[in-house]
Design a protein around this motif. Structure first.
Motif, PDB file in Angstrom:
ATOM      1  N   ILE A  91      13.539  -5.249   1.615  1.00 53.03           N
ATOM      2  CA  ILE A  91      12.426  -4.659   0.851  1.00 53.03           C
ATOM      3  C   ILE A  91      11.776  -5.712  -0.028  1.00 53.03           C
ATOM      4  O   ILE A  91      10.543  -5.780  -0.146  1.00 53.03           O
ATOM      5  CB  ILE A  91      12.950  -3.472   0.008  1.00 53.03           C
ATOM      6  CG1 ILE A  91      13.458  -2.359   0.924  1.00 53.03           C
ATOM      7  CG2 ILE A  91      11.834  -2.939  -0.889  1.00 53.03           C
ATOM      8  CD1 ILE A  91      14.147  -1.235   0.186  1.00 53.03           C
ATOM      9  N   PHE A  92      12.582  -6.561  -0.659  1.00 52.56           N
ATOM     10  CA  PHE A  92      12.021  -7.654  -1.451  1.00 52.56           C
ATOM     11  C   PHE A  92      11.146  -8.556  -0.585  1.00 52.56           C
ATOM     12  O   PHE A  92      10.071  -8.990  -1.015  1.00 52.56           O
ATOM     13  CB  PHE A  92      13.143  -8.483  -2.094  1.00 52.56           C
ATOM     14  CG  PHE A  92      13.492  -8.060  -3.491  1.00 52.56           C
ATOM     15  CD1 PHE A  92      12.584  -8.260  -4.531  1.00 52.56           C
ATOM     16  CD2 PHE A  92      14.710  -7.478  -3.774  1.00 52.56           C
ATOM     17  CE1 PHE A  92      12.903  -7.873  -5.822  1.00 52.56           C
ATOM     18  CE2 PHE A  92      15.029  -7.082  -5.069  1.00 52.56           C
ATOM     19  CZ  PHE A  92      14.124  -7.286  -6.096  1.00 52.56           C
ATOM     20  N   ALA A  93      11.596  -8.834   0.633  1.00 53.20           N
ATOM     21  CA  ALA A  93      10.824  -9.707   1.526  1.00 53.20           C
ATOM     22  C   ALA A  93       9.447  -9.121   1.814  1.00 53.20           C
ATOM     23  O   ALA A  93       8.449  -9.852   1.920  1.00 53.20           O
ATOM     24  CB  ALA A  93      11.592  -9.930   2.825  1.00 53.20           C
ATOM     25  N   VAL A  94       9.358  -7.790   1.928  1.00 52.79           N
ATOM     26  CA  VAL A  94       8.057  -7.147   2.187  1.00 52.79           C
ATOM     27  C   VAL A  94       7.139  -7.276   0.984  1.00 52.79           C
ATOM     28  O   VAL A  94       5.961  -7.652   1.114  1.00 52.79           O
ATOM     29  CB  VAL A  94       8.270  -5.660   2.554  1.00 52.79           C
ATOM     30  CG1 VAL A  94       6.927  -4.931   2.599  1.00 52.79           C
ATOM     31  CG2 VAL A  94       8.984  -5.539   3.887  1.00 52.79           C
ATOM     32  N   HIS A  95       7.643  -7.009  -0.205  1.00 52.42           N
ATOM     33  CA  HIS A  95       6.785  -7.011  -1.396  1.00 52.42           C
ATOM     34  C   HIS A  95       6.482  -8.416  -1.898  1.00 52.42           C
ATOM     35  O   HIS A  95       5.477  -8.624  -2.579  1.00 52.42           O
ATOM     36  CB  HIS A  95       7.450  -6.192  -2.516  1.00 52.42           C
ATOM     37  CG  HIS A  95       7.536  -4.728  -2.217  1.00 52.42           C
ATOM     38  ND1 HIS A  95       6.427  -3.918  -2.135  1.00 52.42           N
ATOM     39  CD2 HIS A  95       8.608  -3.930  -1.965  1.00 52.42           C
ATOM     40  CE1 HIS A  95       6.797  -2.678  -1.857  1.00 52.42           C
ATOM     41  NE2 HIS A  95       8.119  -2.660  -1.745  1.00 52.42           N
ATOM     42  N   LEU A  96       7.344  -9.380  -1.569  1.00 54.54           N
ATOM     43  CA  LEU A  96       7.109 -10.743  -2.042  1.00 54.54           C
ATOM     44  C   LEU A  96       6.039 -11.465  -1.238  1.00 54.54           C
ATOM     45  O   LEU A  96       5.569 -12.522  -1.653  1.00 54.54           O
ATOM     46  CB  LEU A  96       8.419 -11.543  -1.982  1.00 54.54           C
ATOM     47  CG  LEU A  96       9.525 -11.107  -2.963  1.00 54.54           C
ATOM     48  CD1 LEU A  96      10.775 -11.946  -2.764  1.00 54.54           C
ATOM     49  CD2 LEU A  96       9.043 -11.201  -4.397  1.00 54.54           C
ATOM     50  N   LYS A  97       5.648 -10.906  -0.088  1.00 55.31           N
ATOM     51  CA  LYS A  97       4.620 -11.550   0.728  1.00 55.31           C
ATOM     52  C   LYS A  97       3.295 -11.683  -0.010  1.00 55.31           C
ATOM     53  O   LYS A  97       2.527 -12.611   0.229  1.00 55.31           O
ATOM     54  CB  LYS A  97       4.411 -10.755   2.022  1.00 55.31           C
ATOM     55  CG  LYS A  97       5.573 -10.813   2.995  1.00 55.31           C
ATOM     56  CD  LYS A  97       5.277  -9.973   4.228  1.00 55.31           C
ATOM     57  CE  LYS A  97       6.449 -10.003   5.211  1.00 55.31           C
ATOM     58  NZ  LYS A  97       6.176  -9.154   6.401  1.00 55.31           N
TER      59      LYS A  97
END
Length: 694
Positions: A378-384
């Motif tokens: 989930i962090f990977a999605v929002h950090l984009k």
């Protein structure tokens, strides 16, 4: 440029302005009458003042009811100078009065005329004869008769347009007041530009497998029908708020390539009787016309709450009628071939049992809080979307956020970006994320809060007591950071990193409760008195103790019994599910359990009194201490206990004054505000210590 500025500042035209202007003109014309208003007098004034003075040009009887008096032009200004008659018009008639009986008025007028002419014989005073005029009431009178009704109709239309969102939106839009019974579902199809797919949904692997079966059936129905199988008619997404239930439904819409109707449960609730059931019928009618399709009802508990068994107790006929219609449409005598219903709720325990049975919602899909691996995704999605420090470790952020939902993680990323922008940074760094996590859990730092030296010392020993007991007990949660800087309603806080375990033993609970009571025990041992600062600690300890005794069967006196109601129907009960004797026994066991934990905390603090004092003095000096500081004072944690330093969960940065405080935990034991004596729960929601089904 100047013209553009004038056009920007110019107010926009509104059709209601025209209504206001028209009404103002009509009222002005009606009441001002071209610059003045007739003044009402009586017969005595006309007979004794106006006629003898020779100021009357003529007297006209209108419709045999009203006498209108026209003044001589040279006399108008004379009367307008008088305060009483200052608003009479320049052009007559200037005065009027009701005459009553026409025959009597004619006789009285003729008698007054004869008397004045005899009295003023030779004086030049002439009294005009009466004239008569008959005229219809005119369009103005008709207008004033229908004007109130016209206003009522206009206001009714405006109110109904506002209630129905100006008749717009989705499949049920248009029609204004006549569309109140239409469903307001929003329609998504293959031509819709705003598509969400399963690639946009991080984590939720098990839930995606379940809903992908629905998508696969809609794409390849023959694959299942050849074997005699039937796709479930409905699927219910259940989970805590912010875990991605609605996002998962949007992904189904993007993947299925079939019409997708989206509506909220509250859209069926209306002030008019029968509207909810009508909208349910209209929704399924639209869905049948576009079958195969999917209907998604968000927050279905708004209409799916269990129906009352007693009509006189908290019943709502309109809501229940809407639910009855929904039950009929989902599995009644009608056919809904090709219509699949998805719904989402975080209150599955209050839904009506008829709604959850097979044939309506055949399966319930649990959408729970993400684990550490899913949090990293989930962090990977929002950090984009963020401009990040290349050294930032996503796995580190996932370890620092146990119990966080997807919505919480999105909030952390946004807060970190705002903090970095506030500090004029060119990229979002690891420290910004730590500050964001602290901000969300503990609240805003309040360094300017006035605290006396005595209070500050009490807070320091309180927090040092929590830290000491948690460090020395094997099963207590590992500590990351302790601070005495006020945050939110708390005057101090200790951050821990709880284990993400699914079951908890009695010894683990005892150690956690002893760590909670360490603050009060430290106050008593150090100062010989206790304060109100342990309010939140005592509240959490008491709830945990009652859960151990009454729910988990962890008391020898009570035995292997549980009084927990997993059905959620405890509100229907008029009494406790146990006797008064058992209640007294539960109270005694809880008191003994809490006392056991308190004695354990005092024993630990007494054995490590020197370390407790050094830790408190270090807190008073630096205001923030970290895991490595405790390790320097007390040494490594005992074998088997988890140390955050060994897994890289904590790193010390900053200047030691609290500005660079890093590290984060799932539990905070802190002093409440001295005045309010309440404080927010700074612990993220976690179900690891709660009964299943709660």
């Amino acid at each position: 440029m100047a013209n553009d500025k004038r056009n920007t500042l110019r107010p926009r035209f509104n059709i209601y302005w025209m209504w206001g202007i028209i009404i103002a003109v009509i009222l002005g014309w009606a009441y001002l009458g071209g610059g003045g208003q007739q003044s009402k007098i009586n017969w005595d004034v006309l007979r004794d003042t106006l006629l003898p003075a020779g100021h009357v040009q003529r007297v006209q009887v209108l419709n045999r009811e009203v006498a209108q008096v026209y003044l001589e032009p040279q006399s108008v200004s004379y009367y307008k100078n008088q305060e009483r008659y200052r608003y009479i018009p320049d052009q007559g008639p200037q005065f009027f009065f009701n005459i009553g009986s026409l025959e009597k008025f004619e006789n009285d007028y003729q008698a007054a005329r004869d008397s004045i002419e005899r009295t003023a014989a030779g004086g030049g005073v002439a009294v005009p004869a009466l004239t008569f005029e008959n005229e219809s009431s005119g369009w103005m009178t008709m207008f004033w008769q229908i004007f109130p009704f016209l206003l009522i109709v206009v206001f009714w239309i405006i109110i109904m347009r506002r209630m129905n969102g100006a008749g717009g939106g989705g499949a049920g839009g248009g029609g204004g007041v006549f569309s109140v019974g239409k469903a307001k579902a929003r329609l998504f199809d293959k031509d819709n530009d705003q598509k969400v797919t399963f690639k946009d949904v991080a984590g939720l692997e098990e839930a995606k497998v379940e809903v992908m079966e629905v998508v696969d059936f809609l794409r390849n129905p023959g694959k299942y029908s050849e074997l005699g199988g039937k796709i479930p008619k409905g699927a219910l997404l259940v989970g805590p708020p912010g875990t991605g239930k609605t996002l998962l439904a949007k992904a189904v819409a993007g993947e299925a390539n079939v019409p997708f109707f989206s509506i909220s449960g509250s859209d069926f609730v209306e002030m008019f009787v029968g509207v909810g059931a009508s909208r349910v019928r209209d929704l399924f009618k639209q869905a049948k016309d576009k079958a195969p399709c999917i209907v998604f009802i968000d927050e279905i508990d708004a209409i799916g709450r269990a129906r009352s068994k007693n009509s006189g107790w908290s019943s709502n006929d309109e809501r229940e009628n809407t639910l009855n219609q929904l039950l009929t449409e989902m599995d009644g005598f009608g056919t809904n071939a090709g219509v699949i219903v998805l719904a989402a709720t975080n209150r599955a325990d209050i839904l009506d049992k008829a709604l959850l049975r097979a044939g309506r919602f055949d399966r319930q899909i649990e959408v729970g809080l993400p684990d550490i691996k899913e949090r990293a995704e989930i962090f990977a999605v929002h950090l984009k979307k963020l401009k990040l420090d290349p050294k930032l470790d996503t796995d580190f952020l996932a370890r620092q956020t146990p119990g966080f939902s997807g919505a919480d993680i999105a909030n952390v990323c946004n807060e970190a970006a705002l903090i970095a922008a506030r500090k004029n940074k060119n990229q979002v760094e690891r420290q910004d994320f730590m500050d964001a996590i602290d901000r969300i859990i503990g609240g805003l730092e309040r360094k300017n809060k006035i605290i006396t030296d005595a209070e500050k010392r009490t807070i320091a020993f309180h927090e040092a007591g929590h830290a000491t007991v948690s460090w020395m007990l094997k099963w207590a949660n590992p500590l990351l950071k302790v601070t005495i800087i006020p945050r939110g309603k708390a005057l101090g806080a200790a951050w821990y990193l709880p284990d993400e375990r699914q079951i908890t033993t009695r010894e683990q609970m005892i150690h956690e409760m002893a760590a909670l009571l360490g603050g009060r025990a430290s106050e008593e041992l150090t100062f010989g008195e206790i304060s109100s600062g342990a309010l939140n600690d005592l509240e959490r300890t008491t709830k945990q103790a009652y859960a151990m005794v009454a729910y988990y069967g962890m008391s020898g006196a009570i035995g292997n019994r549980s009084f927990y109601d997993s059905t959620g129907q405890s509100e229907m009960m008029f009494g406790k599910p146990y006797s008064d004797e058992t209640a007294r026994l539960i109270d005694r066991e809880v008191n003994a359990l809490i006392e056991e934990c308190y004695v354990l905390a005092k024993k630990i603090l007494s054995e490590h009194a020197d370390g407790l004092r050094r830790l408190a003095e270090l807190l008073l000096e630096r205001e923030v201490i970290f895991t490595e500081d405790l390790e320097q004072i007390f040494g490594k944690r005992q074998a088997g206990a988890r140390n955050p330093l060994e897994t890289g969960d904590s790193a010390r940065e900053g200047n030691g004054t609290g500005d660079g405080a890093e590290g984060r935990g799932g539990r905070v034991a802190s002093l409440p505000d001295a005045v309010d004596e309440t404080r927010q729960e700074a612990e993220p929601a976690s179900d690891m210590n709660r009964p299943e089904g709660e």
